[in-house]
Every structure is written in C-alpha cells, then in structure tokens.
Motif scaffolding. Sequence first.
Motif, PDB file in Angstrom:
ATOM      1  N   THR A 205     -84.090 -75.045  82.320  1.00 57.43           N
ATOM      2  CA  THR A 205     -83.153 -75.075  83.645  1.00 57.43           C
ATOM      3  C   THR A 205     -84.135 -75.448  84.740  1.00 57.43           C
ATOM      4  N   ILE A 206     -85.359 -74.703  85.041  1.00 58.93           N
ATOM      5  CA  ILE A 206     -86.200 -75.159  86.160  1.00 58.93           C
ATOM      6  C   ILE A 206     -86.097 -76.728  86.132  1.00 58.93           C
TER       7      ILE A 206
ATOM      8  N   ARG B  48     -84.354 -78.820  84.957  1.00 62.47           N
ATOM      9  CA  ARG B  48     -82.990 -79.697  85.098  1.00 62.47           C
ATOM     10  C   ARG B  48     -82.726 -79.607  86.861  1.00 62.47           C
ATOM     11  N   GLY B  49     -82.858 -78.300  87.336  1.00 63.76           N
ATOM     12  CA  GLY B  49     -82.880 -78.173  88.732  1.00 63.76           C
ATOM     13  C   GLY B  49     -83.876 -79.068  89.443  1.00 63.76           C
ATOM     14  N   LEU B  50     -84.971 -79.164  89.223  1.00 62.82           N
ATOM     15  CA  LEU B  50     -85.764 -80.032  90.172  1.00 62.82           C
ATOM     16  C   LEU B  50     -85.355 -81.375  89.996  1.00 62.82           C
TER      17      LEU B  50
ATOM     18  N   GLU C 142     -80.817 -74.668  95.626  1.00 63.18           N
ATOM     19  CA  GLU C 142     -81.028 -74.598  94.324  1.00 63.18           C
ATOM     20  C   GLU C 142     -82.566 -74.385  94.116  1.00 63.18           C
ATOM     21  N   THR C 143     -83.388 -75.085  95.143  1.00 63.06           N
ATOM     22  CA  THR C 143     -84.823 -74.913  95.211  1.00 63.06           C
ATOM     23  C   THR C 143     -85.091 -73.514  95.393  1.00 63.06           C
TER      24      THR C 143
ATOM     25  N   ILE D   2     -85.029 -71.558  92.180  1.00 63.42           N
ATOM     26  CA  ILE D   2     -86.076 -72.121  91.395  1.00 63.42           C
ATOM     27  C   ILE D   2     -87.556 -71.444  91.665  1.00 63.42           C
TER      28      ILE D   2
ATOM     29  N   ILE E 220     -86.871 -67.968  91.005  1.00 61.75           N
ATOM     30  CA  ILE E 220     -87.051 -67.473  89.477  1.00 61.75           C
ATOM     31  C   ILE E 220     -88.690 -67.602  89.098  1.00 61.75           C
TER      32      ILE E 220
ATOM     33  N   LEU F  65     -81.773 -67.086  87.205  1.00 59.53           N
ATOM     34  CA  LEU F  65     -81.306 -68.381  86.630  1.00 59.53           C
ATOM     35  C   LEU F  65     -79.913 -68.463  86.247  1.00 59.53           C
TER      36      LEU F  65
ATOM     37  N   LEU G  10     -78.720 -70.211  89.051  1.00 59.64           N
ATOM     38  CA  LEU G  10     -79.174 -71.800  89.114  1.00 59.64           C
ATOM     39  C   LEU G  10     -78.270 -72.414  88.242  1.00 59.64           C
ATOM     40  N   LEU G  11     -77.929 -71.947  87.111  1.00 55.19           N
ATOM     41  CA  LEU G  11     -77.123 -72.649  86.112  1.00 55.19           C
ATOM     42  C   LEU G  11     -75.650 -72.864  86.663  1.00 55.19           C
TER      43      LEU G  11
ATOM     44  N   LEU H  85     -75.817 -75.640  89.085  1.00 58.70           N
ATOM     45  CA  LEU H  85     -75.893 -76.961  88.780  1.00 58.70           C
ATOM     46  C   LEU H  85     -74.699 -77.518  88.014  1.00 58.70           C
TER      47      LEU H  85
END
Lengths: 121, 475
Positions: free
Chosen positions: A45-46, A48-50, B57-58, B61, B64, B93, B96-97, B100
């Motif tokens: 997931t990280i 994909r996020g990046l 989103e960053t 991340i 996390i 997480l 974030l999912l 996304l």
Amino acid sequence: MPTGTQFRQTASALDVLGQASADARSDLFRLGSNTGVRGGTFATTIDRGLDTTAINLGSVTGRCLAEAAEARRRATLCDQYTAAIRNYHVRLSNWQNSPPEAPPTPRPMPPIRPAAWADAG
Amino acid sequence: MTVECTPAIARATATNLTTAFTSVGTAATSLFTTSAANQTTDLTAGLSVLTSECVEETGLIASILRSLALAVEGADAFGGSEDFFANQADGSLAALLRSLSDGRGDHGGNTAQQRVDELTDSIWPGGVPPGLTDAELVDSLLTGPRASTLTPDELAAVWPLLPAAGREQFAAAEPVAVLNLVIDGGLVLSDTELDAVTASVLADIPTVPNFVDPDLADQLDAVSSAPFGLPRFDRSGLAIDRADVLISAGQAGRDYRDAVNHPVTYLALAVGLQSGGAARRNDDGLIVVTVPADAEVSINDLIGSGSEFAVAPFGRGGTTYGNTFIVPDTNRVDDDLLNHENIHTYQWAGAGPVEYPILYGIQSGDSMIADITRNGLDIDLSLNGDIHTIPVDIGPLGPSGTPSIPIPGAGRLPGWFPDRIPSIPLPQLDLPEVQIPVGVSIDPDVEFAPPNAACGNAFEQHADLEHGNYGCDDY
C-alpha cells in the motif's frame, strides 16, 4: 471580473506550486524503493501510495504550467481591453465636446469585452 | 504475511516526505487564497483536489512509517506498547486505502475507462442495479454530481465508452447538453446521435429563461423611446442602439444575448454540424462552425424525410445565426472577422430572433438598391460559351438639377423609407448596344451579377465594414 494584474498574480502563484510539486516529485524519486518497510499489505500500500503521489505530482506540475500560460494569455487580453476602454473614453469625450459647426460623426462604439472573465483595470 | 520494519530508515523516510510536501501544501494554500481573491478559481479548480490528495496521502504514509517504527522500538523497550502503535499504523493504512480508492485525485490523468468506473462507483458503490436500462444508466452517469467535477474534455472522452443505445436516447433527451460537449469538449457525434440531437432540437426548440439585470432593463427601455415618449419606428436603428447597450453592459449584456439567442444558436449549430461542420466556442461565446465550402443541407438531411432540395447553410463568406457563425472552410477566420461576427450576435439579441432576419433583409435590399443606383448592374451574357459582362447604367434617382422633395421627420421612419421623394419615378435605363456577330447564337442563360448587399447595410456598417471584408472603400 479579474483584471490583467490579478491574472498575473494567479500565474505567479501557479508557477510557485508547479515548482514545489516538481521538487517534491524529485524528492520522491530520490527516496528510492527502500522505505524501511518490507512485506505485507503495509509495503504494497505504501508503494502504491507513493506511485500514485508521484503520478499526481506530475499531473499538478503539468496543469500548473498550462494554467499559468492561460492566465498570462488572459492577462494580455485584459490589458488590450483596458487600452481599448481608455481609447474609447478619449474618443467619446472628444465626440461629446466637438464644436457645433463640426461635421456630424457617429457616436464612438464601446469596445467589446473580449471574454466573460475579462475586466479592465 | 510478516511485516519487517527498519525504524531508522522508516523514520528518515517519513521526515523526508513531510519536508518535501510542506512546501507543496504552502504553495497550494497560497494559490487558492490568491485565486479566490482574484476570482480566477476556474483556472485552479482541479488542482485543489489533486494537491490535497497528494498532501493527505503522503501524510498518511509518513504516519504509517512513524507508527511502525515506534511499534518496533516499543516492542524492544516496553512490552505491549507495540500493539498500540501497530493499531495506529493499521488505522492510517485503512485511511490510505480509502483515499487511494475514492477517485478524488485523477491519479495522473485517469483513462476514460477509469473515469467511467469512478462515475459508476460514485452512484452505485455496490454495483449497477439489475434492470437498469441503457438510457437510465447514461442519464445517471452524465447528470450525477460526480460528472459535474469533470471537464467537458473528460466527459467527451467518457462518451464513446457508454452504451450506444443510451447515448442516442440521452442525445435526444438532452440535446443542448450534448451540443455543449461538442463545442466545449471536442465531442464527435456518430451520425445516429447527430440525427437524434437535430430531430430533438427541431421538434422542441430549446429556450432558457432570460433574467434581465434591472440596470440593463432601464437602459434598454431608454433607447426604445423616441422624443415625447413615442415608440421608435426605425427598427434597425433601435436594434443597433440596443446592441450597443448590450455590448456596454458587460456580463449582464452577454447573459441577455445568450438567453435571447439561445434557440437560434442551437438550431444553427445543429444545422452546421449536419452539414459536416466542426464547431468550437471562443472566449466571448461565439460558436464558430467550419463547414466544407461545398456543404449543402436539406430538410431531408435534418429530419430524415421531406424535401431533398439543398441549400448552403451560409451566405457569401459566412453567416451568423444567433451566437453561431457558420463559415466555409476556405475562408480565413481571423480575430477581426470574429469581432465583426460577434457584434452581429449582439444585433440578433437587440432585435430578437424573429425581427432581426427581417430587418437584415430590408437593410440588404436597401444596400442593393443603393449599389444599383450608384454603380449600375452587371449582366453576364453568354455568347457561344464566352461570358460577356455588360454594365448597365441605371442612373441616379431623379435627373440632376431637379430637386427631390424632402420628407419632414424622415429620420424617425423605418430605414427603408427614403429621406427624399424623387421628383421623377425612375430608374432611367441606359442600355448599351451589344453587337452580336452574324451566326452567333445567344445562350439563354443570362445572369445578373448580384448587387452588393452589405456595404449599404446598417447592420454591417455597425459591425465594421472593414473587418467584414466586403471591399466597401467608397462607403
């Protein structure tokens, strides 16, 4: 409606964001693939996020470039409209103050606003 | 699956991410503040979604990575604290999912198919309900709130991926929305879709309400009266004065123009597209439809039945109907010409869609009569295939030296009413002698070169003859 100056201010702000997003994208690539996390849903997931962020940042940079160019084009049109308005006021004033013995001339026409978003000033 | 975390690297990555995106967030905030204050948000609308997506989103991340680093370090230092930080990492997480998959950002220029999926998910997260017709599906997707966030270009790219039957029915039900995608998004309609749009526009001519700005209404009223409160009879002059008021009124005048011209604009647009034209809308709302120079259109073309008698959808070098300018592709279209045609759009609104064609026709007739009396007529006579142009001098109205009779107050009468009555009813024909050689037969095709309908036309004069490219240097 915005004036030429206001469009230029927006263009400058777009330039700044475009540069910041381009720099951030470079930083992302410099981070490389080792984020300190390996395996499981976290790592995928990280990643994909990046990846998504890198793509979105590229999109932001591209859009900023395009929109800044559009803002500057509009600023130029606003400047032309401003000049036309000033010219019209001068001609109108001359027409209104013309001596009675002068041959009749048609009343000057105001310039057409070049677009809905444009303003003189 | 086991997760391995190297705390030092994870924390360093999180710090780098935070640093890199602080400047993006600051620049974005500054941009949106500036554009809101400057009323230029139309240039920045899509960027706010994209940048907020990136920053959010960053941030997740980084969160996390920090939580995982703390969980690993906590496991070493205090028994049990790793669960707390692991739960925090799980929460970030999940967020974030969600971020996304919510389709807010465009993920770097989504494909059209991804946009169709996003539109569908935004309306039916659990899947498209069974029994939904193609028409209902297309209507829901294109009129839903998510569709309003897409640009015309993006919607035009989505269009071909929708079910064909649904597209056709949507085109018939919402012809103006579809035509707007054509002129603003570059949508190319299939023949059946174009037929559906045209039939719908012809059967039920689209109109919109006209909310007139009170100041503008007062100005329009002011120019509509002659001295002593009498109505003005010079309808062409009135239409031109009203056009000037609309031009001067800025946005209010433009809104008025768009609303009054709406029916004619979209009728002409449909006809232009049926003639094989390509259309785009320019900055001030003038729709330019470029058609092949030999384009012709008939009633049969438009509604699939009826007369096949076809005519060109434009006169001479192009014609403006409402806000739509139909121009042959052989003509050079420059800014001067577009400004000229733009003034015609305001004249349409000044006179109204019923009166303007009549007034324009009268002005053209005036111009032609003036042209004939000034320059005579040219007759093209065909002799054994050779074309001979014969100038015929008709002469001025009234012989020189004999005064005409002025009509008091003629200036307030309609434009076609002469200011003076000629003393003798003329024209005086002064036909030249044409020598026809023995043995030469005369072809019955005798053609009159059409007299100039523009140079003496008050509407063309108002729109600036020079930019209309009529060659009226004498006027």
